[in-house]
Write a protein that holds these residues in place. Structure first.
Motif, PDB file in Angstrom:
ATOM      1  N   SER A   1      -1.613   4.331  -0.191  1.00 29.18           N
ATOM      2  CA  SER A   1      -2.854   3.929  -0.837  1.00 29.18           C
ATOM      3  C   SER A   1      -3.688   3.121   0.157  1.00 29.18           C
ATOM      4  CB  SER A   1      -2.533   3.070  -2.072  1.00 29.18           C
ATOM      5  OG  SER A   1      -3.711   2.606  -2.685  1.00 29.18           O
ATOM      6  N   LEU A   2      -4.957   2.932  -0.157  1.00 30.56           N
ATOM      7  CA  LEU A   2      -5.824   2.085   0.666  1.00 30.56           C
ATOM      8  C   LEU A   2      -5.891   0.661   0.123  1.00 30.56           C
ATOM      9  CD1 LEU A   2      -8.724   4.633   1.255  1.00 30.56           C
ATOM     10  CD2 LEU A   2      -6.997   3.871   2.913  1.00 30.56           C
TER      11      LEU A   2
ATOM     12  N   VAL B   1      -1.911  10.530   4.669  1.00 29.88           N
ATOM     13  CA  VAL B   1      -1.833   9.983   3.307  1.00 29.88           C
ATOM     14  C   VAL B   1      -0.461  10.187   2.675  1.00 29.88           C
ATOM     15  CG1 VAL B   1      -2.845   9.898   0.988  1.00 29.88           C
ATOM     16  CG2 VAL B   1      -4.319  10.254   2.977  1.00 29.88           C
ATOM     17  N   VAL B   2       0.091  11.380   2.728  1.00 33.88           N
ATOM     18  CA  VAL B   2       1.438  11.641   2.211  1.00 33.88           C
ATOM     19  C   VAL B   2       2.230  12.316   3.321  1.00 33.88           C
ATOM     20  CG1 VAL B   2       2.824  12.864   0.489  1.00 33.88           C
ATOM     21  CG2 VAL B   2       0.605  11.886  -0.164  1.00 33.88           C
ATOM     22  N   ALA B   3       3.423  11.776   3.612  1.00 37.78           N
ATOM     23  CA  ALA B   3       4.285  12.357   4.641  1.00 37.78           C
ATOM     24  C   ALA B   3       5.731  12.052   4.292  1.00 37.78           C
ATOM     25  CB  ALA B   3       3.936  11.800   6.024  1.00 37.78           C
TER      26      ALA B   3
ATOM     27  N   ALA C   1     -12.552   0.943  -2.847  1.00 39.02           N
ATOM     28  CA  ALA C   1     -13.864   0.285  -2.859  1.00 39.02           C
ATOM     29  C   ALA C   1     -13.895  -0.820  -3.919  1.00 39.02           C
ATOM     30  CB  ALA C   1     -14.967   1.303  -3.112  1.00 39.02           C
ATOM     31  N   TYR C   2     -13.353  -0.537  -5.090  1.00 42.20           N
ATOM     32  CA  TYR C   2     -13.291  -1.549  -6.152  1.00 42.20           C
ATOM     33  C   TYR C   2     -12.431  -2.723  -5.695  1.00 42.20           C
ATOM     34  CZ  TYR C   2     -12.193  -3.796 -10.580  1.00 42.20           C
ATOM     35  OH  TYR C   2     -12.018  -4.724 -11.583  1.00 42.20           O
ATOM     36  N   TYR C   3     -11.278  -2.443  -5.120  1.00 47.11           N
ATOM     37  CA  TYR C   3     -10.362  -3.469  -4.633  1.00 47.11           C
ATOM     38  C   TYR C   3     -11.057  -4.385  -3.621  1.00 47.11           C
ATOM     39  CZ  TYR C   3      -6.014  -5.278  -2.497  1.00 47.11           C
ATOM     40  OH  TYR C   3      -5.004  -6.071  -2.006  1.00 47.11           O
ATOM     41  N   ASP C   4     -11.727  -3.779  -2.645  1.00 48.55           N
ATOM     42  CA  ASP C   4     -12.435  -4.555  -1.627  1.00 48.55           C
ATOM     43  C   ASP C   4     -13.551  -5.400  -2.235  1.00 48.55           C
ATOM     44  OD1 ASP C   4     -10.753  -3.494   0.293  1.00 48.55           O
ATOM     45  OD2 ASP C   4     -12.219  -2.009   0.999  1.00 48.55           O
ATOM     46  N   ASP C   5     -14.253  -4.847  -3.229  1.00 48.33           N
ATOM     47  CA  ASP C   5     -15.318  -5.591  -3.903  1.00 48.33           C
ATOM     48  C   ASP C   5     -14.754  -6.815  -4.621  1.00 48.33           C
ATOM     49  OD1 ASP C   5     -18.080  -5.964  -4.947  1.00 48.33           O
ATOM     50  OD2 ASP C   5     -17.071  -5.529  -6.861  1.00 48.33           O
ATOM     51  N   VAL C   6     -13.659  -6.633  -5.346  1.00 42.01           N
ATOM     52  CA  VAL C   6     -13.044  -7.769  -6.051  1.00 42.01           C
ATOM     53  C   VAL C   6     -12.570  -8.810  -5.042  1.00 42.01           C
ATOM     54  CG1 VAL C   6     -11.097  -8.494  -7.492  1.00 42.01           C
ATOM     55  CG2 VAL C   6     -12.431  -6.475  -8.129  1.00 42.01           C
TER      56      VAL C   6
ATOM     57  N   SER D   1       0.807  -1.225   0.000  1.00 44.43           N
ATOM     58  CA  SER D   1       0.000   0.000   0.000  1.00 44.43           C
ATOM     59  C   SER D   1       0.840   1.274   0.000  1.00 44.43           C
ATOM     60  CB  SER D   1      -0.979   0.023   1.183  1.00 44.43           C
ATOM     61  OG  SER D   1      -1.849  -1.090   1.110  1.00 44.43           O
ATOM     62  N   ILE D   2       2.128   1.164  -0.327  1.00 44.47           N
ATOM     63  CA  ILE D   2       3.018   2.323  -0.259  1.00 44.47           C
ATOM     64  C   ILE D   2       3.763   2.521  -1.578  1.00 44.47           C
ATOM     65  CG2 ILE D   2       5.052   3.302   0.905  1.00 44.47           C
ATOM     66  CD1 ILE D   2       4.275   1.326   3.239  1.00 44.47           C
ATOM     67  N   VAL D   3       3.842   3.778  -1.983  1.00 47.13           N
ATOM     68  CA  VAL D   3       4.765   4.195  -3.033  1.00 47.13           C
ATOM     69  C   VAL D   3       5.619   5.269  -2.386  1.00 47.13           C
ATOM     70  CG1 VAL D   3       5.002   5.329  -5.278  1.00 47.13           C
ATOM     71  CG2 VAL D   3       3.137   3.701  -4.906  1.00 47.13           C
ATOM     72  N   GLU D   4       6.932   5.228  -2.633  1.00 46.05           N
ATOM     73  CA  GLU D   4       7.771   6.274  -2.071  1.00 46.05           C
ATOM     74  C   GLU D   4       8.414   7.081  -3.181  1.00 46.05           C
ATOM     75  OE1 GLU D   4      11.040   4.870   0.526  1.00 46.05           O
ATOM     76  OE2 GLU D   4      11.273   3.181  -0.775  1.00 46.05           O
ATOM     77  N   VAL D   5       8.675   8.326  -2.871  1.00 54.01           N
ATOM     78  CA  VAL D   5       9.411   9.214  -3.759  1.00 54.01           C
ATOM     79  C   VAL D   5      10.600   9.703  -2.945  1.00 54.01           C
ATOM     80  CG1 VAL D   5       9.360  11.367  -5.078  1.00 54.01           C
ATOM     81  CG2 VAL D   5       7.318   9.913  -4.988  1.00 54.01           C
ATOM     82  N   HIS D   6      11.809   9.536  -3.506  1.00 54.22           N
ATOM     83  CA  HIS D   6      12.996   9.928  -2.757  1.00 54.22           C
ATOM     84  C   HIS D   6      14.120  10.336  -3.691  1.00 54.22           C
ATOM     85  CE1 HIS D   6      15.026   6.077  -3.636  1.00 54.22           C
ATOM     86  NE2 HIS D   6      13.855   5.505  -3.375  1.00 54.22           N
ATOM     87  N   ASP D   7      15.100  11.041  -3.133  1.00 51.70           N
ATOM     88  CA  ASP D   7      16.300  11.388  -3.877  1.00 51.70           C
ATOM     89  C   ASP D   7      17.019  10.102  -4.280  1.00 51.70           C
ATOM     90  OD1 ASP D   7      18.429  13.404  -4.706  1.00 51.70           O
ATOM     91  OD2 ASP D   7      19.564  12.127  -3.320  1.00 51.70           O
ATOM     92  N   ALA D   8      17.704  10.115  -5.408  1.00 52.05           N
ATOM     93  CA  ALA D   8      18.388   8.918  -5.901  1.00 52.05           C
ATOM     94  C   ALA D   8      19.429   8.381  -4.928  1.00 52.05           C
ATOM     95  CB  ALA D   8      19.035   9.212  -7.255  1.00 52.05           C
ATOM     96  N   ASP D   9      19.966   9.219  -4.039  1.00 52.22           N
ATOM     97  CA  ASP D   9      20.955   8.760  -3.061  1.00 52.22           C
ATOM     98  C   ASP D   9      20.384   8.544  -1.668  1.00 52.22           C
ATOM     99  OD1 ASP D   9      23.042   8.564  -4.813  1.00 52.22           O
ATOM    100  OD2 ASP D   9      23.985  10.459  -4.243  1.00 52.22           O
ATOM    101  N   ALA D  10      19.100   8.696  -1.488  1.00 50.89           N
ATOM    102  CA  ALA D  10      18.473   8.529  -0.162  1.00 50.89           C
ATOM    103  C   ALA D  10      17.844   7.141  -0.096  1.00 50.89           C
ATOM    104  CB  ALA D  10      17.424   9.609   0.070  1.00 50.89           C
TER     105      ALA D  10
END
Length: 175
Positions: free
Chosen positions: A52-53, A40-42, A126-131, A16-25
Motif C-alpha cells: 500500500s502507499l 505493488v504485488v510480488a 491522497a486522503y492519508y497524506d491530507d489527514v 504499508s504491507i499486507v502479506e498472503v502466504h501458506d499457513a506453514d510458510a
C-alpha cells in the motif's frame, strides 16, 4: 469461467504491507518485498506481498479461486501475474506485526496462478497524506482513528487464482 471459492477480509497495511502466504510458510523474503515496492504485488512462490502507499487505513483483500482466472478489470489501477503454492491448502492474510487478519481454506492444496489487481490505492494514499498534513497537537489518537475510518476511498487488492498443479513434494526428509 466459474468462481469456485471466495474469501475477503480487511487488513491494516502494517508498515504499508499486507502479506498472503501458506499457513506453514513463516519466513519472509526480502527480495520479494523489494520487488513489491516496484510492482505493488510480488512474491516468492510461498508469500505474496501487497504494498500500500499508506500504513494505517484498512484495505480490503479478496482471494477468489476460479476454474480459469478472469482478466483483471479495465478499471483496475494496476495488475500483475502471480503464483502461490499452498501445501496446507490454507492461505493466511497477515498484517506483519499485528498478526493474521484472516485465512482462507482453498478448494485443495497446490499451486495457484492468476492475477493480482488493485484499485483505490492512489485515492487512499491522497486522503492519508491530507489527514497527516492536518494533524496537530489537538488531535488525539481517537480522532486520528476516526479519520482513518472515514476514508472515502476503498483501497482493495484482489487475487484471482486458479489451481494449476499439486504442491511440490516436501524435501525435508531427503538427507
Amino acid at each position: 469461467m466459474a468462481l469456485l471459492a471466495e474469501y475477503g477480509v480487511t487488513a491494516r497495511p502494517d508498515r504499508s504491507i499486507v502479506e498472503v502466504h501458506d499457513a506453514d510458510a513463516y519466513l519472509g523474503d526480502q527480495a520479494a518485498l523489494s520487488a513489491a515496492e516496484v510492482q505493488v504485488v510480488a512474491g516468492n512462490g510461498y508469500h505474496l506481498y501487497l504494498l500500500s502507499l499508506q500504513a494505517d487505513i484498512k484495505v480490503r483483500v479478496t482471494i477468489r479461486v476460479w476454474d480459469t482466472p478472469p482478466e483483471p478489470p479495465a478499471d483496475a489501477e494496476g495488475h500483475v501475474p502471480v503464483s502461490i503454492e499452498s501445501e496446507t491448502g490454507i492461505l493466511v492474510v497477515n498484517q506483519l506485526t499485528l498478526g493474521p487478519a484472516g485465512e482462507m481454506t482453498l478448494p485443495r492444496p497446490g499451486v495457484y496462478e492468476g492475477y493480482a489487481w488493485w484499485a483505490g490505492r492512489k485515492a487512499a494514499s491522497a486522503y492519508y497524506d491530507d489527514v497527516l498534513s492536518r494533524i496537530d497537537e489537538d488531535w488525539t489518537p481517537e480522532l486520528i482513528r476516526q479519520a482513518w475510518d472515514r476514508c472515502p476511498a476503498d483501497e482493495r487488492y484482489v487475487l484471482d487464482l486458479a489451481f494449476v498443479r499439486e504442491p511440490e513434494p516436501d524435501d525435508e526428509d531427503d538427507d
